[in-house]
Every structure is written in structure tokens, then in C-alpha cells.
Design a protein around this motif. Structure first.
Motif, short mmCIF file in Angstrom:
data_model
loop_
_atom_site.label_atom_id
_atom_site.label_comp_id
_atom_site.label_asym_id
_atom_site.label_seq_id
_atom_site.Cartn_x
_atom_site.Cartn_y
_atom_site.Cartn_z
N LEU A 1 45.25 33.80 28.33
CA LEU A 1 45.03 34.48 27.06
C LEU A 1 43.54 34.72 26.81
O LEU A 1 43.11 35.83 26.46
N PHE A 2 42.75 33.67 26.98
CA PHE A 2 41.32 33.79 26.72
C PHE A 2 40.66 34.78 27.67
O PHE A 2 39.79 35.56 27.28
N MET A 3 41.06 34.74 28.94
CA MET A 3 40.48 35.66 29.91
C MET A 3 40.82 37.10 29.55
O MET A 3 39.95 37.98 29.55
N ALA A 4 42.09 37.35 29.24
CA ALA A 4 42.50 38.72 28.90
C ALA A 4 41.82 39.19 27.62
O ALA A 4 41.34 40.32 27.55
N LEU A 5 41.75 38.32 26.62
CA LEU A 5 41.12 38.70 25.36
C LEU A 5 39.64 39.00 25.55
O LEU A 5 39.11 39.95 24.98
N GLY B 1 44.13 43.21 35.87
CA GLY B 1 43.42 42.98 37.12
C GLY B 1 42.60 41.70 37.07
O GLY B 1 42.54 40.93 38.04
N CYS B 2 41.98 41.45 35.93
CA CYS B 2 41.21 40.22 35.74
C CYS B 2 42.09 39.00 35.91
O CYS B 2 41.75 38.06 36.65
N ASN B 3 43.25 38.99 35.26
CA ASN B 3 44.10 37.80 35.32
C ASN B 3 44.83 37.68 36.64
O ASN B 3 45.18 36.57 37.06
N VAL C 1 49.21 32.55 34.28
CA VAL C 1 47.96 33.24 33.97
C VAL C 1 48.20 34.74 33.86
O VAL C 1 47.70 35.40 32.94
N VAL C 2 48.98 35.29 34.79
CA VAL C 2 49.23 36.74 34.78
C VAL C 2 50.10 37.15 33.60
O VAL C 2 49.81 38.13 32.90
#
Length: 225
Positions: free
Chosen positions: A31-35, A60-62, A155-156
Motif C-alpha cells: 500500500l505504501f509503495m503504491a501510494l 510496475g513498482c509493486n 505486495v502486488v
């Protein structure tokens, strides 16, 4: 540290692929990475294909970080087994019982060293000395690989509540608002799960986790997200 059973069979038994803390932490990480990446993309402006850009950037990031996190889980698991096996070998090859017990004591966490005496470590030393089915080297098994896949998926999948609104709503500000609301709701649910797992008020933990999410969202907005 000597925090798990030293029995070669019991040490590998896991009731679940990932426990509650693992699952919640991996979900929050996603969640934090996507946000963060959605905020970063929104900060550079809103091109014509902004919704798709934000969705695929976050996904792509996650995907990348989910893969990295899964691989590091396997590395960590293998390393922990290597340390346990090294401890077993040190105990078995110690010159005398006192030396073997000293090895076990050194492996205890600092907080446990004062609570466990030599008499309590002696049965562990004897059990290790008598056991013959320890592997020659640390290895991974199918359950480890499934747990790594679970980490990757957590994560994805955590990407979609954050990024999917950008495919549903053409207006970027509206999509950003929906994305952040969904993120905060998921953080609230994650806090409740952690609170119940820890044995204290789930609602209080949910509120605390929500406040963390709000603070993070405000920081992203302040930074241009």
C-alpha cells in the motif's frame, strides 16, 4: 538468536505459510509503495493518459518490489537456517558440556540470558548431542517457495485498491481522493488485525494505523502528491 525450537523436525513446522504479522506488514508495504508512486506521478502533472500512467506505474513498482521482497524472504530464511545449523554444530563439537551450554547461552537474546539458567539449557544440549538427522547444509523447501509467492502476491494485490481508481475515474483528482480513502480503510483493517493478534484492542490499533496512514497521505500531498 535462539528464538525457535532446535528440533530438526519441529523447527520446520509452520501452521501457516505466513502469520498475521507477516501478511499485514506485506500488505501495508504494498500500500505504501503504491501510494508513494501514485503521488510521485501525480506531482509531475496530469498528461492525457494520466490515469493509465498512474495505474501501470504503481503496478510496475509493486511487481518489482514484490519480487525483491519475496527473494529476500528466501535469503533471510536460508540465512536463519544456516545460523541454526552453525549453532547445532558448535554445540555438538564443543569440547565439554560447559562449552556447549555457553554456545547456547550466547545464542539467546539479551533479554532471555538472565531468565534461563544452565540447568534449563542442559536438556537442549543433550537433545542436540543425541540427534543425528540434522542436514549437512541449510536448504529451502516447497513451503518456503509458497510463502515467497504469497509475499509477492500480497505486495502486488495491495496495488489495486490504490491504483485501480485511476482506471475507473477519468478525473485525476477524484481518482486520487478515492485511492487515498481506500488506502486508509485498508490500513484501518490492517490495524484491527494486528491489534487482535497482539491481544489488545483491535479498534484502537485500527485507529492508530489509520492515523499513520493519514499522516503519510498528508506528507505525500505536502511533497506534491
Amino acid at each position: 538468536m535462539l528464538t525457535t525450537s532446535l528440533d530438526p523436525q519441529a523447527a520446520e513446522v509452520r501452521p501457516r505459510l505466513l502469520d498475521t504479522v507477516d501478511r499485514v506488514c506485506e500488505m501495508c508495504f504494498g500500500l505504501f509503495m503504491a501510494l508513494t508512486f501514485v503521488g510521485a506521478v501525480s506531482a509531475v502533472g496530469a498528461p492525457a493518459n494520466a490515469p493509465h500512467t498512474m495505474f501501470y506505474t504503481a503496478l510496475g513498482c509493486n511487481l518489482a518490489w514484490g519480487l525483491a521482497d519475496a527473494v529476500m524472504y528466501l535469503v533471510r530464511t536460508l540465512t536463519e537456517r544456516g545460523r541454526r545449523l552453525s549453532l547445532v554444530n558448535a554445540v555438538r563439537h564443543a569440547g565439554d558440556p560447559a562449552g556447549a551450554i555457553a554456545c547456547l547461552r550466547d545464542a539467546l537474546s539479551p533479554g532471555l540470558r538472565t531468565l534461563v539458567d544452565d540447568a534449563e539449557l542442559e536438556p537442549i544440549r543433550v537433545r542436540i548431542a543425541r540427534s543425528t538427522d540434522w542436514p549437512e547444509r541449510p536448504t529451502l523447501n516447497l513451503q518456503d517457495l509458497l510463502a515467497a509467492v504469497g509475499i509477492f502476491l500480497l505486495v502486488v494485490l495491495a496495488t489495486f485498491p490504490v491504483a485501480l481508481p485511476f482506471l475507473v475515474f477519468a478525473d485525476v483528482p477524484t481518482a486520487l481522493l478515492v485511492s487515498r480513502v481506500l488506502t486508509i480503510l485498508m490500513l484501518f483493517g490492517a490495524g484491527i488485525a494486528l491489534g487482535r493478534h497482539a491481544g489488545f484492542g483491535g479498534w484502537m490499533a485500527g485507529v492508530a494505523m489509520t492515523l499513520v496512514g493519514v499522516a503519510l497521505t498528508m506528507a505525500i500531498i505536502a511533497l506534491g502528491g
